[in-house]
Every structure is written in structure tokens, then in C-alpha cells.
Design a protein around this motif. Structure first.
Motif, PDB file in Angstrom:
ATOM      1  N   PHE A   1       0.547  -9.710  -0.799  1.00 55.71           N
ATOM      2  CA  PHE A   1       1.405  -8.121  -0.761  1.00 55.71           C
ATOM      3  C   PHE A   1       0.511  -7.630  -2.846  1.00 55.71           C
ATOM      4  N   ARG A   2       0.008  -8.723  -3.372  1.00 57.49           N
ATOM      5  CA  ARG A   2      -1.005  -8.545  -4.833  1.00 57.49           C
ATOM      6  C   ARG A   2      -2.164  -8.113  -3.601  1.00 57.49           C
ATOM      7  N   PHE A   3      -2.338  -8.700  -3.487  1.00 57.53           N
ATOM      8  CA  PHE A   3      -3.795  -8.692  -2.863  1.00 57.53           C
ATOM      9  C   PHE A   3      -3.955  -7.134  -1.861  1.00 57.53           C
ATOM     10  N   LEU A   4      -2.736  -6.746  -1.295  1.00 60.66           N
ATOM     11  CA  LEU A   4      -2.549  -5.984  -0.728  1.00 60.66           C
ATOM     12  C   LEU A   4      -3.222  -4.608  -1.657  1.00 60.66           C
ATOM     13  N   TYR A   5      -3.113  -4.494  -3.254  1.00 66.77           N
ATOM     14  CA  TYR A   5      -2.896  -2.942  -3.422  1.00 66.77           C
ATOM     15  C   TYR A   5      -4.064  -3.754  -5.032  1.00 66.77           C
ATOM     16  N   THR A   6      -4.879  -4.446  -5.209  1.00 58.76           N
ATOM     17  CA  THR A   6      -5.853  -5.445  -5.422  1.00 58.76           C
ATOM     18  C   THR A   6      -7.246  -4.984  -4.821  1.00 58.76           C
ATOM     19  N   CYS A   7      -7.574  -3.776  -6.126  1.00 59.16           N
ATOM     20  CA  CYS A   7      -9.196  -3.195  -5.652  1.00 59.16           C
ATOM     21  C   CYS A   7     -10.223  -3.435  -6.669  1.00 59.16           C
ATOM     22  N   ARG A   8     -11.226  -3.504  -7.108  1.00 64.69           N
ATOM     23  CA  ARG A   8     -12.131  -3.106  -7.537  1.00 64.69           C
ATOM     24  C   ARG A   8     -12.045  -2.078  -8.306  1.00 64.69           C
ATOM     25  N   LYS A   9     -12.684  -1.556 -10.378  1.00 68.56           N
ATOM     26  CA  LYS A   9     -11.905  -0.082 -10.811  1.00 68.56           C
ATOM     27  C   LYS A   9     -12.639   0.537 -10.606  1.00 68.56           C
ATOM     28  N   ALA A  10     -12.110   1.856 -10.896  1.00 65.66           N
ATOM     29  CA  ALA A  10     -12.471   3.001  -9.871  1.00 65.66           C
ATOM     30  C   ALA A  10     -12.916   3.161  -7.941  1.00 65.66           C
ATOM     31  N   CYS A  11     -11.373   2.712  -7.850  1.00 66.26           N
ATOM     32  CA  CYS A  11     -11.841   2.313  -6.517  1.00 66.26           C
ATOM     33  C   CYS A  11     -11.894   3.789  -5.768  1.00 66.26           C
ATOM     34  N   LYS A  12     -11.709   3.689  -4.552  1.00 66.91           N
ATOM     35  CA  LYS A  12     -11.996   5.047  -3.222  1.00 66.91           C
ATOM     36  C   LYS A  12     -11.232   4.917  -2.451  1.00 66.91           C
ATOM     37  N   CYS A  13     -10.449   4.428  -2.505  1.00 68.61           N
ATOM     38  CA  CYS A  13      -9.277   3.997  -0.855  1.00 68.61           C
ATOM     39  C   CYS A  13      -8.534   5.178  -1.160  1.00 68.61           C
ATOM     40  N   LEU A  14      -8.339   5.808  -0.081  1.00 69.28           N
ATOM     41  CA  LEU A  14      -7.225   6.835   0.941  1.00 69.28           C
ATOM     42  C   LEU A  14      -5.862   6.859   0.772  1.00 69.28           C
ATOM     43  N   THR A  15      -4.752   7.306   0.808  1.00 78.49           N
ATOM     44  CA  THR A  15      -3.568   6.590   1.597  1.00 78.49           C
ATOM     45  C   THR A  15      -2.996   6.750   2.453  1.00 78.49           C
TER      46      THR A  15
END
Length: 571
Positions: free
Chosen positions: A46-60
Motif C-alpha cells: 500500500f505504501r508502494f501504491l502511492y510511491t512516485c518520483r518527485k513531481a509525478c504525472k499520475c492521473l486520478t
């Protein structure tokens, strides 16, 4: 590398356990790599689910789908092994349609963050609602008859799922080691950040942002078994939940690390609730590390009352925050087995001087005071050094403040030279008045390997020329984070005559570092130097930069428009 055995791969992947992308790539190599990488990925899914590089471009929308898929896989694993009637699995019918998994992922789970879990539930439910899954609506029809007209059906579903998932967790995941409620931290490691597509966390977070059903996790059947093996607990919530803390105190008594982050505490804390946190400290049998972050003075005494009970086992203490009218050392003086003390952005009172003068930390190996302030012209870490410096290997005082008094000159460097013969790592904000003390320190402490010097604008030629008269046989890393000016000749004299086996050089905020300085470094050290980092107000030529890049493996140059003058630091 493909033929490396399981144990070798495990050691390698231990160094990559924060790197989600590398672990995902390793899954595709072969079965052996996949088996090892999967265990690391599912330590904290669940932590990895919301782990991204800085300023990611993920969509909701993409985040919602990933949450739904993760929950479906996770619950399917548990449903395949569900033998008891603790949970009505009919509520999870829409989540258990994932194909049978190759591994029982639930066995690998080690870390649960309750806020991450809540976000995953919320995202997963939103995905199902937006895609109008009929099975989902049918599964939770029984909830609607209990709701008042104004109640939120979606929230009610999330609350019921939260309770049932927690019951599944504590009954099936007996290998949990890390439990956290991390509601405010936006950066989880140097490279890992909280996904930018997540809703912003308001400064005044209320407990309603985490359903009570999640905070009751220590009270569910099976919690005694699953949570009794916890070794780390991170409390970053803003609301003191007495029932949670009391229940956790009963089932988790083997914590080695306890981190209390008060970043957003504000409206609801009370001394009664703080004492429950103190009780959690008291009942531990072998607490080794404790951290207090952004402490609130009015509840701190109640929390720290349990420290004395951990005097035999506690090895590391970290403190960040204001002290005001209470002395943090009133409890710390009893921790005679402590090995590392760290204070960040803290201020201290006069009463601590008398307290520390008679104290002794005979096993102290690391002492850090970073950006701290003292309300008197006596530097507290110097007092600690004089009584407990014999085994000290790391000392850091890179930024500090004290009131201005005519004629007062700190003698910190001199005390390190006198009382810390085993010092290896030294960081200090030094003024020109202390340069002579610094020379004595270098001459006395022959084990020095890493040195960082900070300071206000000075002419440092004298310092480099005096260092050149000493032999520094072990100095491998040298950093100047100060606006010092020095000639090429002075720098070259230091590099050649000191015979320091330097492997890393760092110059930050330099007003003078130029092509000639760089050429002198390359001439004196050549390819022996592995790292060179330069921040300078001087523009360097492409020819010299190219030469440095060819010679030094890790070379970084940044031109700065102006250097920052930290005027609050007094000499």
C-alpha cells in the motif's frame, strides 16, 4: 547474474527495497528473480501504491484503478485461505474476482500504514462506483437500510470494508513488523515521494480522515498474535486516540523503534492522551530507538515519562522541536547506555547546564546538534563532550545560534580536540576566531576521515596554509559549506603538503572557485579523486568542465548567481 542463488539475490535486493521500479523490472527476469523481488514489493504494497518520483504525472483515474487491482489481488489471496467465519466474505465478492495468484502475497506483508490503507480503500471504492459495478452495489445493499437520509453511502461502505479488512489482516498476516499512521509526510526517502495526484493534506487534519474502524485494529480478534511481533511504530496522526494506544500497549511490547511525529498536532491532544503514549513506551521490553519530531512542549513531559524504563536498552534518541519551559535533558540524563543523540531545530534553556555538568554517557559514539539555539554563551554539546567524549566518533554542529556577548569565543573545536581522541566524522560551523582551534583539532585527532566546515564569509588562506603544515593520513572526505575566499596557491599547498588521501571534495556557496582552482585539484589529485561537487559564483569554461568529467567519476558543477549569507549565525 541470472545464476545467482536466492541468498545472493536477497542481499542485492535489500539495497533496492526502496526502489519500486527496479523491483518491478527484476520480476520479469526469471522465476528465481521474480520470487525474491515479489517478496520485497509485497513487504509494503500500500505504501508502494502511492510511491512516485518527485513531481509525478499520475492521473486520478489511473490511481483509482491501481488501488482497485491491488485490493482485488490482496483480498483474493486471503479469501483463498479463509477457513474461519470471522468475516462475511459476501461483502468482498467484487474484490475476489482476481485470478488465482502464483504466490500467497499476504504472507510477505511486513508493513501496514493505516493512512495508505484508507486511501486505497477510498480509491478502490471510487473506481467501482465510477464503473457502476452491479455486483458491488448488490454486495452492500444491506448497508442502506441502516443509513439515515443524510448519511453518505460511500463513506459507510468504506467504514465497513475498513473494519473487515483489518480483521482479515490481523487474522491472516502474522508476519507484520512495521505499523504506521503517516498522514503528513510527503517524502518517504531521498527518491520516493507521495504521489502528487493524491488530495492535499490540510494543516489541521482531523481524525475523520482515518475511519475509526482502522484505528481499532489492535482490538480485533487475532491482533495479539499479528501485532505482537511489531518492531517499529510510526505515529504521525494528529488526533490522540486513547483506545488505539491503550490496545496497542497490550499487544505490542517488542518495539525496537518508536517515532512520534507531531507535525500537525494541534486541537485535540491532552495530557491524558499523552500519558497513554508514555504508557506505550513503558511497556516495551527492548526499545532501542525513539524519535520525537516537531514536539509540542505542553504534552512532551507526559510522553517522555516512560523513557527511564528504557534506560538499559535505548541506544538512539532523536529530538526536533521547541522546549520552552521544560528541559528535555531531565529525562535524558538517565539514559546512560545511549549511543547516539540527535537534536534538530531545537532550543535549550539555562537549567540544562547544571543538569548536564554531572551527567555521563559513557557509550556515546554520535552527537548531532543541527540548527539549534542556546539562550546563553555556553554551548551545550561542548558540556556533553567534556564528560562523554572518549568514545565519540561523529560530532555535528553545522548551524547554531547563541546570544552575542563581547569577547565570547566558542571553544567547541578545542574541546573536541581534547576530549574526543577517537573522532572520525566532524562537522562544525567555524568562525575566523576559531581557526587556530581547528588546527589543534586536526593535529590532535589523527583518525579524522570526514570533515565538513560551515561558516560566514571569511578569508580562508590562513587556514589552508596552516593545514598544509600537518599530515592528515586518514582524511578522505572534505567539504566546505561556507562563503570562504582562498587562493589557488593556498588550496594547492593544502592538497600537496598535507598528504591527505582525499576521495571526495565538496565546495558549496563558493564566491571564488574558478578554473584555476579546478585545474589545481586535477593536477594534485587526478583520478584518485572519486567525487567533486562545486557550487560557485564563478563561471567555468567548457574545456575545464570537460576535463574534470573525463577525470573524475562523480563530478558536479553548479553556477550560482549569488551566495546566501546566513546572518543569524553569530561569531
Amino acid at each position: 547474474m541470472i545464476e545467482l542463488n536466492h541468498d545472493c539475490l536477497w542481499q542485492i535486493f535489500t539495497n533496492l527495497e526502496q526502489d519500486k521500479n527496479s523491483l518491478h523490472a527484476a520480476v520479469l527476469v526469471n522465476h528465481t528473480w521474480c520470487k525474491v523481488a515479489i517478496q520485497f514489493l509485497w513487504k509494503k504494497p500500500f505504501r508502494f501504491l502511492y510511491t512516485c518520483r518527485k513531481a509525478c504525472k499520475c492521473l486520478t483515474e489511473g490511481r483509482h484503478k491501481k488501488a482497485r487491482n491491488l485490493l482485488a489481488t490482496f483480498i483474493t489471496c486471503i479469501a483463498q485461505n479463509q477457513a474461519s467465519s470471522i468475516i462475511n466474505m459476501q461483502d468482498f465478492v467484487i474484490w475476489t474476482n482476481a485470478p488465482r495468484t502464483a504466490f500467497d502475497y499476504s504472507r510477505f506483508l511486513r508493513h501496514i500504514d493505516l493512512h495508505d490503507l484508507f486511501l486505497a480503500l477510498m480509491d478502490g471504492v471510487k473506481y467501482l462506483i465510477s464503473h457502476k459495478h452491479l455486483d458491488y452495489v448488490i454486495a452492500f445493499q444491506h448497508i442502506t437500510k441502516f443509513l439515515a437520509p443524510d448519511d453518505n453511502w460511500e463513506s459507510a461502505v468504506i467504514q465497513e470494508m475498513a473494519r473487515d479488512i483489518c480483521k482479515l489482516l490481523v487474522s491472516h498476516c502474522s508476519n507484520l513488523r512495521y505499523l504506521s499512521i503517516d498522514m503528513a509526510n510527503k517524502q518517504w526517502s531521498k527518491e520516493n515521494h507521495r504521489c502528487s495526484s493524491l488530495p492535499n493534506i490540510s494543516f489541521w487534519i482531523t481524525v475523520k480522515e482515518i475511519p475509526e474502524e482502522l484505528l481499532l485494529i489492535p482490538t480485533y480478534p487475532g491482533a495479539t498474535k499479528s501485532l505482537s511481533q511489531l518492531v517499529e511504530f510510526y505515529w504521525g496522526a494528529t488526533h490522540w486516540t486513547s483506545e488505539f494506544l491503550i490496545a496497542l500497549s497490550k499487544v505490542s511490547k517488542r518495539l525496537r523503534t518508536l517515532i512520534i511525529d507531531m507535525s500537525n498536532f494541534g486541537r485535540n491532544e491532552s495530557n491524558d492522551h499523552a500519558r497513554n503514549l508514555g504508557t506505550l513506551i513503558k511497556v516495551q521490553t527492548a526499545l532501542q530507538e525513539i524519535q520525537f519530531i516537531k514536539c509540542k512542549p505542553r504534552v512532551l513531559p507526559s510522553i517522555m515519562q516512560g523513557l527511564r524504563t528504557q534506560a538499559k536498552s535505548l541506544r538512539y534518541f532523536h529530538f526536533q522541536g521547541m522546549v520552552k519551559d521544560w528541559s528535555v535533558f531531565s529525562e535524558l540524563v538517565h539514559l546512560t547506555n545511549i549511543q547516539e543523540l540527535s537534536f534538530v531545530k531545537a532550543n535549550f534553556r539555562c537549567s540544562e547546564i547544571e543538569m548536564l555538568a554531572s551527567s555521563n554517557f559513557p557509550n556515546l559514539t554520535k552527537l548531532v546538534f543541527d540548527t539549534t539555539s542556546f539562550r546563553f554563551p555556553i554551548i551545550i554539546p561542548e558540556i556533553i563532550i567534556q564528560s562523554s567524549g572518549s568514545k565519540l566518533r561523529t560530532f555535528s554542529l553545522p548551524a547554531y545560534f547563541y546570544p552575542s556577548y563581547d569577547g565570547f569565543v566558542p571553544t567547541v573545536a578545542l574541546s573536541v580536540a581534547k576530549y574526543c581522541p577517537n573522532i572520525v566524522h566532524f562537522e562544525y560551523h567555524v568562525s575566523r576566531k576559531e581557526f587556530s582551534q581547528l588546527i589543534i583539532l586536526f593535529a590532535s585527532c589523527q583518525h579524522l576521515k570526514k570533515v565538513m566546515l560551515a561558516g560566514n564569509p571569511e578569508d580562508a588562506n590562513e587556514l589552508f596554509l596552516q593545514l598544509a603544515t600537518l599530515e592528515l593520513p586518514n582524511l578522505r572526505e572534505f567539504e566546505i559549506t561556507a562563503q570562504w575566499s582562498y587562493t589557488v596557491a593556498a588550496l594547492e599547498s593544502f592538497l600537496v603538503r598535507s598528504k591527505a588521501p582525499l576521495r571526495s571534495l565538496v565546495f558549496r556557496s563558493s564566491p571564488c572557485f574558478s578554473d584555476d582552482h579546478l585545474e589545481a585539484i586535477l593536477r594534485c589529485l587526478g583520478d584518485k579523486l572519486r567525487k567533486l561537487y562545486v557550487e560557485s559564483a564563478q563561471e567555468m569554461t567548457k574545456l575545464m568542465l570537460s576535463k574534470a568529467n573525463e577525470t573524475i567519476t562523480d563530478f558536479v558543477y553548479k553556477m550560482i548567481d549569488e551566495v546566501y549569507n546566513p546572518g543569524w549565525l553569530l561569531e
